[in-house]
Write an enzyme that holds these catalytic residues in place. Structure first.
Site, PDB file in Angstrom:
ATOM      1  N   ARG A 142     -20.736  13.973   4.679  1.00 39.44           N
ATOM      2  CA  ARG A 142     -21.295  12.628   4.479  1.00 39.44           C
ATOM      3  C   ARG A 142     -20.747  12.029   3.188  1.00 39.44           C
ATOM      4  NH1 ARG A 142     -26.724   9.196   5.275  1.00 39.44           N
ATOM      5  NH2 ARG A 142     -25.586   8.197   6.947  1.00 39.44           N
TER       6      ARG A 142
ATOM      7  N   GLY B 175     -30.475   5.270  11.509  1.00 38.09           N
ATOM      8  CA  GLY B 175     -31.516   5.994  10.798  1.00 38.09           C
ATOM      9  C   GLY B 175     -32.884   5.395  11.027  1.00 38.09           C
ATOM     10  N   ARG B 176     -33.173   4.302  10.301  1.00 36.45           N
ATOM     11  CA  ARG B 176     -34.524   3.728  10.344  1.00 36.45           C
ATOM     12  C   ARG B 176     -35.015   3.408  11.753  1.00 36.45           C
ATOM     13  NH1 ARG B 176     -33.071  -0.428   5.737  1.00 36.45           N
ATOM     14  NH2 ARG B 176     -31.101  -0.055   6.797  1.00 36.45           N
TER      15      ARG B 176
ATOM     16  N   TYR C 247     -25.714  12.367  -5.069  1.00 33.95           N
ATOM     17  CA  TYR C 247     -26.236  13.718  -5.273  1.00 33.95           C
ATOM     18  C   TYR C 247     -25.113  14.586  -5.853  1.00 33.95           C
ATOM     19  CZ  TYR C 247     -30.195  11.822  -2.843  1.00 33.95           C
ATOM     20  OH  TYR C 247     -31.266  11.037  -2.506  1.00 33.95           O
TER      21      TYR C 247
ATOM     22  N   GLN D   7     -28.246  19.140   7.556  1.00 31.94           N
ATOM     23  CA  GLN D   7     -27.592  18.523   6.395  1.00 31.94           C
ATOM     24  C   GLN D   7     -27.881  19.357   5.141  1.00 31.94           C
ATOM     25  OE1 GLN D   7     -28.752  14.742   4.486  1.00 31.94           O
ATOM     26  NE2 GLN D   7     -26.665  14.012   4.864  1.00 31.94           N
TER      27      GLN D   7
HETATM   28  C1  LIG Z   1     -36.724   7.364   5.131  1.00 33.32           C
HETATM   29  C2  LIG Z   1     -35.250   7.590   4.903  1.00 33.32           C
HETATM   30  C3  LIG Z   1     -34.804   8.847   4.562  1.00 33.32           C
HETATM   31  C4  LIG Z   1     -33.419   9.091   4.396  1.00 33.32           C
HETATM   32  N1  LIG Z   1     -32.997  10.383   4.143  1.00 33.32           N
HETATM   33  C5  LIG Z   1     -31.675  10.654   4.102  1.00 33.32           C
HETATM   34  C6  LIG Z   1     -31.223  11.995   3.979  1.00 33.32           C
HETATM   35  O1  LIG Z   1     -32.002  12.949   3.941  1.00 33.32           O
HETATM   36  N2  LIG Z   1     -29.874  12.197   3.926  1.00 33.32           N
HETATM   37  C7  LIG Z   1     -28.970  11.170   3.971  1.00 33.32           C
HETATM   38  O2  LIG Z   1     -27.761  11.415   3.909  1.00 33.32           O
HETATM   39  N3  LIG Z   1     -29.386   9.892   4.129  1.00 33.32           N
HETATM   40  C8  LIG Z   1     -30.695   9.617   4.207  1.00 33.32           C
HETATM   41  N4  LIG Z   1     -31.130   8.327   4.413  1.00 33.32           N
HETATM   42  C9  LIG Z   1     -30.141   7.277   4.677  1.00 33.32           C
HETATM   43  C10 LIG Z   1     -29.969   7.110   6.183  1.00 33.32           C
HETATM   44  O3  LIG Z   1     -29.351   8.243   6.759  1.00 33.32           O
HETATM   45  C11 LIG Z   1     -29.087   5.865   6.514  1.00 33.32           C
HETATM   46  O4  LIG Z   1     -27.913   5.915   5.737  1.00 33.32           O
HETATM   47  C12 LIG Z   1     -29.814   4.562   6.199  1.00 33.32           C
HETATM   48  O5  LIG Z   1     -31.129   4.559   6.701  1.00 33.32           O
HETATM   49  C13 LIG Z   1     -29.020   3.372   6.755  1.00 33.32           C
HETATM   50  O6  LIG Z   1     -28.917   3.468   8.166  1.00 33.32           O
HETATM   51  P1  LIG Z   1     -29.884   2.562   9.098  1.00 33.32           P
HETATM   52  O7  LIG Z   1     -29.640   1.137   8.684  1.00 33.32           O
HETATM   53  O8  LIG Z   1     -29.456   2.870  10.499  1.00 33.32           O
HETATM   54  O9  LIG Z   1     -31.288   2.978   8.798  1.00 33.32           O
HETATM   55  C14 LIG Z   1     -32.490   8.042   4.541  1.00 33.32           C
HETATM   56  C15 LIG Z   1     -32.958   6.763   4.853  1.00 33.32           C
HETATM   57  C16 LIG Z   1     -34.317   6.532   5.038  1.00 33.32           C
HETATM   58  C17 LIG Z   1     -34.786   5.160   5.434  1.00 33.32           C
END
Ligand SMILES: Cc1cc2nc3c(=O)[nH]c(=O)nc-3n(C[C@H](O)[C@H](O)[C@H](O)COP(=O)(O)O)c2cc1C
Length: 342
Positions: free
Chosen positions: A205, A297-298, A158, A78
């Site tokens: 994204r 993600g999480r 961003y 990314q």
């Molecule tokens: C610890 C953490 C770091 C994240 N870092 C990024 C990132 O580097 N780039 C990005 O586009 N989204 C980032 N996100 C957002 C996640 O990609 C995702 O959109 C978000 O966690 C919701 O999805 P989930 O409910 O499956 O966790 C981050 C989220 C968390 C919790």
């Protein structure tokens, strides 16, 4: 696997070796989108995040990518420029850059902890092309490191999204004003990346409904703006758009009345849906024909074998927040697979 910033890198934007373990353990995702990775020193907005602008960083990524491939997975890098979501401490005291000098709400993650954002410096017209070149070089470096493709981060307020939206872009040069002008720099950056990779290895994204970093509304005509953006991405034949439905981590509601299904229909490539998905919700949305792929993600933080767990209905582990950002291998690359003990 959705991109997850985990802030384990050193001051030179280089990841420690245990990062290869972490990503390889998660190869069962099928496709991993890496943590957001800075395309240049100017792009940095968070302490301890990795880079892809120099040779040493390419060398550090290479074994990480190889480990994922050896484990049977694919990984996209990314590409990130944070713009105003940064702090002078991350730039030797210089101001972060943005389309316009508008201070974001909230705080930046610096080496000394959280600090209030500053009012950024508006980029000069002539400076924008140099950032497009930074995207091109970063894309080429990602290729040299062996990645399978790249995702351009144009979400979560961003730099690229700061240009897209009329609240954060109040320029009156060729990069501001009309929707066409506001999209010019993001599309130039994407085109530079496509030159390097070919459109079928590039995703973007998007977060049309985000209210980050806390200002609303972020765009006065969000569907017009994003509809035009998605049309342009579709024309280019990009591999996918990766939509954050709602506000990342916070809500699946779309406060601006954004219609994700309508945006999806305007895009010919794949649609990856993200944000608070469970297996049940993903199955419903897939059944309804509203997404092609889902990212999580999480749930991947504490469940390296998430896909196996979902398949067999095994319980999911929860990662305490203290492990999310920063630290070492503990709470990062030491989560057991189901049945194994920690
Ligand atoms: C610890 C953490 C770091 C994240 N870092 C990024 C990132 O580097 N780039 C990005 O586009 N989204 C980032 N996100 C957002 C996640 O990609 C995702 O959109 C978000 O966690 C919701 O999805 P989930 O409910 O499956 O966790 C981050 C989220 C968390 C919790």
């Amino acid at each position: 696997m959705a991109p997850l910033t985990r802030s384990r890198s050193n001051d030179e934007g280089i990841s420690p070796t245990f990062v290869a373990d972490y990503y390889a353990q998660r190869a069962g995702a099928g496709l991993i989108i890496s943590e957001a990775t800075n395309i240049s020193p100017q792009a940095v907005g968070y302490a301890f995040t990795p880079g892809i602008w120099n040779e040493a960083q390419v060398e550090a990524w290479r074994p990480i990518v190889q480990a994922v491939h050896d484990a049977g997975g694919l990984i996209f890098l990314q590409l990130w420029h944070t713009g105003r979501i940064s702090h002078p401490d991350l730039h030797g005291g210089e101001l972060p850059v943005a389309p316009s000098a508008i201070k974001p709400q909230g705080q930046a993650f610096t080496k000394e902890g959280m600090k209030d954002h500053a009012t950024p410096r508006a980029l000069e017209t002539e400076e924008v092309a140099a950032i497009v070149d930074d995207y091109r070089r970063a894309a080429a470096n990602a290729k040299a490191a062996g990645f399978d493709g790249v995702e351009v981060h144009s979400a979560n307020n961003y730099l690229l999204e700061q240009f897209v939206r009329d609240s954060t872009n109040q320029r009156n040069d060729r990069y501001g004003g009309s929707i066409e002008n506001r999209l010019r720099f993001p599309l130039d950056a994407i085109d530079a990346v496509v030159d390097v990779w070919g459109a079928d290895r590039v995703g973007v994204r998007l977060s049309p409904a985000t209210t980050q970093p806390g200002e609303t509304p972020l765009d006065s005509q969000v569907m017009e703006t994003y509809g035009t953006y998605v049309d342009e991405l579709s024309k280019r034949g990009l591999l996918y758009i990766h939509d954050i439905e709602g506000v990342t981590q916070q809500t699946r509601d779309a406060p601006d009345g954004v219609d994700f299904a309508a945006l999806r229909k305007r895009f010919d490539g794949a649609y990856i849906a993200n944000n608070q998905y469970t297996l049940d919700l993903a199955e419903q949305v897939l059944e309804a024909g509203d997404a092609d792929l889902f990212s999580m993600g999480r749930p991947f933080i504490a469940n390296p074998d998430l896909v196996d767990r979902l398949r067999i209905g095994a319980p999911l582990a929860e990662a305490p927040k203290e492990y999310w950002y920063g630290g070492g291998s503990v709470g990062y690359s030491d989560w057991p697979t189901v049945g194994a003990s920690r």
